[in-house]
Structures are given as C-alpha cells and as structure tokens.
Design a protein around this motif. Structure first.
Motif, PDB file in Angstrom:
ATOM      1  N   ALA A  32      32.567  -8.161  23.711  1.00  0.00           N
ATOM      2  CA  ALA A  32      31.947  -6.778  23.613  1.00  0.00           C
ATOM      3  C   ALA A  32      31.197  -6.632  25.002  1.00  0.00           C
ATOM      4  O   ALA A  32      31.551  -5.528  25.883  1.00  0.00           O
ATOM      5  CB  ALA A  32      31.059  -6.461  22.596  1.00  0.00           C
ATOM      6  N   GLY A  33      30.283  -7.513  25.405  1.00  0.00           N
ATOM      7  CA  GLY A  33      29.695  -7.384  26.915  1.00  0.00           C
ATOM      8  C   GLY A  33      30.589  -7.667  27.993  1.00  0.00           C
ATOM      9  O   GLY A  33      30.312  -6.798  28.865  1.00  0.00           O
TER      10      GLY A  33
ATOM     11  N   ILE B  88      22.877  -6.737  30.741  1.00  0.00           N
ATOM     12  CA  ILE B  88      23.675  -6.784  29.610  1.00  0.00           C
ATOM     13  C   ILE B  88      23.368  -8.095  28.850  1.00  0.00           C
ATOM     14  O   ILE B  88      23.517  -9.172  29.512  1.00  0.00           O
ATOM     15  CB  ILE B  88      25.039  -6.501  29.901  1.00  0.00           C
ATOM     16  CG1 ILE B  88      25.486  -5.053  30.474  1.00  0.00           C
ATOM     17  CG2 ILE B  88      25.814  -6.814  28.531  1.00  0.00           C
ATOM     18  CD1 ILE B  88      26.901  -5.088  30.872  1.00  0.00           C
ATOM     19  N   VAL B  89      22.648  -8.135  27.729  1.00  0.00           N
ATOM     20  CA  VAL B  89      22.400  -9.449  27.319  1.00  0.00           C
ATOM     21  C   VAL B  89      23.516  -9.757  26.359  1.00  0.00           C
ATOM     22  O   VAL B  89      23.652  -9.207  25.153  1.00  0.00           O
ATOM     23  CB  VAL B  89      21.040  -9.333  26.468  1.00  0.00           C
ATOM     24  CG1 VAL B  89      20.799 -10.473  25.640  1.00  0.00           C
ATOM     25  CG2 VAL B  89      20.085  -8.916  27.308  1.00  0.00           C
TER      26      VAL B  89
ATOM     27  N   ILE C 254      24.306  -4.635  38.253  1.00  0.00           N
ATOM     28  CA  ILE C 254      24.745  -4.851  36.828  1.00  0.00           C
ATOM     29  C   ILE C 254      24.243  -6.418  36.889  1.00  0.00           C
ATOM     30  O   ILE C 254      24.868  -7.300  37.474  1.00  0.00           O
ATOM     31  CB  ILE C 254      26.076  -4.752  36.501  1.00  0.00           C
ATOM     32  CG1 ILE C 254      26.268  -3.354  36.793  1.00  0.00           C
ATOM     33  CG2 ILE C 254      26.216  -5.352  35.130  1.00  0.00           C
ATOM     34  CD1 ILE C 254      27.874  -2.981  36.245  1.00  0.00           C
ATOM     35  N   THR C 255      23.496  -7.001  35.954  1.00  0.00           N
ATOM     36  CA  THR C 255      23.200  -8.344  35.610  1.00  0.00           C
ATOM     37  C   THR C 255      23.824  -8.695  34.020  1.00  0.00           C
ATOM     38  O   THR C 255      23.321  -7.839  33.195  1.00  0.00           O
ATOM     39  CB  THR C 255      21.908  -8.650  35.679  1.00  0.00           C
ATOM     40  OG1 THR C 255      21.339  -8.446  36.919  1.00  0.00           O
ATOM     41  CG2 THR C 255      21.463 -10.131  35.404  1.00  0.00           C
ATOM     42  N   VAL C 256      24.486  -9.749  33.967  1.00  0.00           N
ATOM     43  CA  VAL C 256      25.002 -10.136  32.673  1.00  0.00           C
ATOM     44  C   VAL C 256      24.487 -11.521  32.310  1.00  0.00           C
ATOM     45  O   VAL C 256      24.359 -12.541  32.974  1.00  0.00           O
ATOM     46  CB  VAL C 256      26.486 -10.367  32.614  1.00  0.00           C
ATOM     47  CG1 VAL C 256      26.962 -10.791  31.148  1.00  0.00           C
ATOM     48  CG2 VAL C 256      27.039  -8.921  32.885  1.00  0.00           C
ATOM     49  N   ILE C 257      23.698 -11.567  30.926  1.00  0.00           N
ATOM     50  CA  ILE C 257      22.999 -12.769  30.797  1.00  0.00           C
ATOM     51  C   ILE C 257      23.712 -13.595  29.625  1.00  0.00           C
ATOM     52  O   ILE C 257      23.841 -12.773  28.503  1.00  0.00           O
ATOM     53  CB  ILE C 257      21.540 -12.529  30.412  1.00  0.00           C
ATOM     54  CG1 ILE C 257      20.816 -11.941  31.614  1.00  0.00           C
ATOM     55  CG2 ILE C 257      20.894 -13.908  30.053  1.00  0.00           C
ATOM     56  CD1 ILE C 257      19.435 -11.710  31.255  1.00  0.00           C
TER      57      ILE C 257
ATOM     58  N   ALA D 124      24.191  -7.056  23.537  1.00  0.00           N
ATOM     59  CA  ALA D 124      25.564  -7.400  22.923  1.00  0.00           C
ATOM     60  C   ALA D 124      25.606  -8.826  22.462  1.00  0.00           C
ATOM     61  O   ALA D 124      26.053  -9.513  23.046  1.00  0.00           O
ATOM     62  CB  ALA D 124      26.646  -7.248  24.054  1.00  0.00           C
ATOM     63  N   THR D 125      24.642  -9.089  21.432  1.00  0.00           N
ATOM     64  CA  THR D 125      24.351 -10.309  20.953  1.00  0.00           C
ATOM     65  C   THR D 125      25.156 -10.896  20.173  1.00  0.00           C
ATOM     66  O   THR D 125      24.971 -12.145  19.495  1.00  0.00           O
ATOM     67  CB  THR D 125      22.740 -10.533  20.591  1.00  0.00           C
ATOM     68  OG1 THR D 125      22.645  -9.492  19.835  1.00  0.00           O
ATOM     69  CG2 THR D 125      21.816 -10.298  21.888  1.00  0.00           C
ATOM     70  N   GLY D 126      26.136 -10.020  19.763  1.00  0.00           N
ATOM     71  CA  GLY D 126      27.159 -10.554  18.728  1.00  0.00           C
ATOM     72  C   GLY D 126      26.692 -11.006  17.368  1.00  0.00           C
ATOM     73  O   GLY D 126      25.822 -10.167  16.862  1.00  0.00           O
TER      74      GLY D 126
END
Length: 443
Positions: free
Chosen positions: A22-23, A16-17, A40-43, A116-118
């Motif tokens: 939202a992310g 998830i970027v 799951i990786t979140v950046i 999910a870069t907003g």
C-alpha cells in the motif's frame, strides 16, 4: 487549472510510515502527478524494499526466486528523489510538533504523515502458541523460515483453512517433496475450506483436489492446545475431539488484524483499525491512514482492489486543493462490492456476493466432473447477486459486471451458465428487439 493546496507547497515534507504494497503504491501514484509533494520520505520496518506479498506462496513452494517479488529496488527510490529508510520502526509521534522518532534514534519533521503500517497475523488464544517451531506466514522472513523447516522434512500442522492457510500448506508440501519429505495437516474450524468465499460444493471440490495432492485436511477442527517435546520445541497439536497430530512445525494462518498500535499510542481514534474518513484522514487532520491498518465506516481491508482505490483518493488529497471538510463525500473513498479472484495451488476460483442462497434467491448451477468445473449463480428478480466459479473462471468478470450494473438478465437466463459469450448474445438480441432500442429509433 488546478490550484496547489496551501499545505502542499514545494517545501512540504510527506512521510509515509510503511513500505509494504500500500505504501509503495502510494509513492508510485504520487510520483505520477506534477503536484506531488517535493520531499517524500518512506520508512519501512523490514530491511528490504517493498515486495509483492501475494507472491510469498510461490516463493515458499520454490516456484519463484526471491528477487522476483521486489517491486522496486533501493536505487529506484533514490533516482526518484524519494528518501527510503529501511530497518527502522517509528516509535513515537509528537503530533503538535509534527515530529517522529524511530527506534534507531532518527528524528524527522513532517507536514503530512501517512500510516501504512499494514496488519499483523491473528493469533488464537491457544496454549502453546509461543513455543519454538510455531510460525506465522506474513513476510519474507516467515517464508524463509518455513522453507527451511520444509526442507528438514517431518510433520507440519497449518492452522487456518482460508486462502493464506491453504497457500501455506500447499507451499510447505511442495517445498518438502525432497528426500526427507514433509507431511502437512491442515486444520479448519468451519465445516468447509474457504467458507467466506465458497459454497459447500465448491469447497468439497477444492478439498478433494488438495487431498489428492497429499494434504491431510481436518474440517470442523477445534484446536485445543499445542504440546512441547522434551527439547522444548512444539511436537504435537491436540484437537478438541481427542485427535493428536504430530508437529515438528506449526503455522498460524487464521487471518490478519490491523497494525494500529502506533496510532493508538499517539491518541488517534482507533476502533479495530485506525478510523479514517472518506479522504483517508484520521482524527488528526495532518495524519492519514491507508490499507490494512485503517478502518472506514466499520470496514477493514485485506484485498488489494479497495486498497488501490484508497491510494488514488489519498494521492489526490495529498496533491490537490481539496477542502475535504466541505467536499462531497462521494468524491472521496466509497465502499464498492469486491469480487474475490483467487489462485489456490493452481486451482482457479472467482466469487462475489453471498456464499449461500438467501430467501428469495433463484439458484442456477452447473457442474462438469470430467473438467472439474463448477458454477453457481444467485439471482433475485432476474438480477445477479452472487456467483461462485471453480475451475473455469473466465466468465467471472462478466458476471460481476452484470451484478454491479443491476442488469435484468431474464432475456439470457437460459444461457447464463454457458458463460459470458452465449449470454451476451441473447442480451444483445433482446436489446435490438426492444422498441426503445437505438436501432429501432433510428429506423
């Protein structure tokens, strides 16, 4: 029994970027499901874990501590088995190899990717907008910078009379109430504040309230340019009518634009935002987009309610066996009317539907100057299509429920402006007296 999608095998890696609201909401939704991807990786580009951006305004005003905004700390992610990467931006995505690289040189392979870069603050084409002392109001860093400016005192000019502009202006005023003090001017190019949500009467009530608190409000204001002082810092704002406003600090708060640069750079379909289908899938079936960066059937997003619905659809899509190419689109994300519930500087607002009456509308209105309450309802053939509530908004959700149901409110028209309780009593009475009602049939 639910079947696991072949692409969501235990070894699948979901990246998830974006670690914004939202992310993070997506992470929470996935963790609540037994079919969650195993890895799951979140950046996140910011150096802090996800926080509630809606609370940036009370943070700026000094009404809330910074820690209160944090949704989950870094330890929580680790405890949930989620890898959290902070302070890095994704620079490249190799779609064929399903690999991405961050600006720190980190390389990650993925099976599915969520953007999910907003969004980014919108910036008007005004000379001087790049001067030192010109700010936006979007993240924790912006709130910190504006708090320091307010504590220095002087003059501030806020560009934008929507929700964000009002909150920034009031936050600056409150934070600047020290010995030095800060005088805040607010520029709105329309004839009223919050013109997308409020009719003229509600907007004037809001304007009078904020003027009474010390804000200098300019409507129908066209910003022509920003002026630099001898030190190179912004020192004034010039309006098209010749008005010059002193400005030690300028805040641009005119709205947002989707942050779709990364998607565009790797060849995904992008219009105003990243184009997605009902399953929040982009033109690449392995990549999804969510929240303020995406565009669905021409619609963009800035309110949390539709984004939370997107989260549920995407979580389902990522976890379960859905061949969305053959599925009923109604099972995916569907646009729905949204009510706007706003808290502007301690004033409650609730609105949905058309801002101003249209041909065929019946207008019902009520105003209590002593209590500061105002209600205006728009009906068509007895059915509610729009409402603006200022002050007492307790009946707002009930009005919205009636509008969504398309209910004929003729039986309670005389009590509609009194609020939900009185109107519902008349509706119930009319239902009980109806020959088709369950009570009559039982008798």
């Amino acid at each position: 029994m639910r079947q696991r999608h072949p692409a969501t095998a235990p070894s699948e890696h979901l990246v998830i970027v974006g670690n914004g609201m939202a992310g993070h909401r997506l992470v929470e939704a996935l963790l609540a499901r037994p079919e969650r991807p195993a890895r799951i990786t979140v950046i996140g580009a910011e150096t802090t874990p996800a926080y509630n951006r809606i609370l940036l305004s009370p943070l700026l005003a000094g009404e809330m501590d910074r820690e209160a905004l944090t949704l989950r700390n870094a330890e929580w992610y680790a405890e949930q088995g989620v890898e959290l990467v902070l302070g890095e931006r994704v620079e490249t995505i190799e779609r064929t190899a399903r690999r991405l690289t961050t600006d720190a040189g980190r390389e990650l392979d993925y099976d599915r990717l969520v953007l999910a870069t907003g969004s980014n603050p919108a910036r008007p084409p005004v000379p001087g907008l790049d001067l030192p002392g010109v700010h936006v109001f979007r993240d924790l860093g912006d709130a910190d910078a504006l708090a320091r400016a307010a504590e220095q005192g002087g003059n501030a000019v806020v560009i934008g009379g929507g929700l964000l502009g009002l909150e920034a202006a009031e936050g600056l005023r409150k934070r600047g109430q020290g010995k030095r003090g800060m005088q805040v001017s607010l520029l709105q190019r329309d004839d009223r504040l919050m013109n997308r949500q409020l009719d003229l009467t509600a907007a004037r009530l809001l304007e009078n309230e904020l003027r009474g608190r010390g804000l200098d409000i300019h409507t129908d204001a066209q910003l022509e340019r920003l002026e630099a002082g001898a030190d190179g810092q912004v020192c004034a704002a010039h309006l098209a009518d010749g008005t010059r406003l002193a400005a030690d600090c300028v805040v641009v708060a005119i709205g947002i634009v989707p942050n779709s640069a990364l998607a565009r750079s790797v060849g995904l379909d992008v219009n105003r935002g990243v184009v997605v289908d009902e399953w929040l899938t982009t033109s690449d079936p392995s990549i999804h987009a969510l929240g303020e960066c995406c565009e669905h059937h021409g619609n963009l997003y800035g309110l949390v309610e539709p984004i939370w619905r997107q989260v549920e659809v995407l979580a389902e899509r990522l976890c379960l066996d859905h061949d969305h190419a053959d599925a009923d689109p109604a099972q995916g994300y569907v646009e729905q009317p949204t009510a706007t519930k706003l808290k502007v500087s301690g004033v409650s607002l609730y609105a949905f539907g058309p801002t101003d009456p249209e041909p065929g509308h019946e207008v019902l209105s009520y105003r209590d100057p002593q209590q500061g309450d105002y209600r205006r309802l728009l009906l068509r053939d007895g059915r509610l299509e729009g409402a603006v509530l200022y002050g007492d908004t307790a009946s707002g959700p009930w009005y919205f429920e009636q509008a969504l149901a398309g209910r004929d409110l003729a039986p309670c028209r005389s009590a509609l402006l009194l609020g939900a309780a009185d109107a519902q009593l008349l509706l119930d009475d009319a239902l009980n007296e109806s020959p088709q009602s369950p009570a009559k049939e039982a008798a």
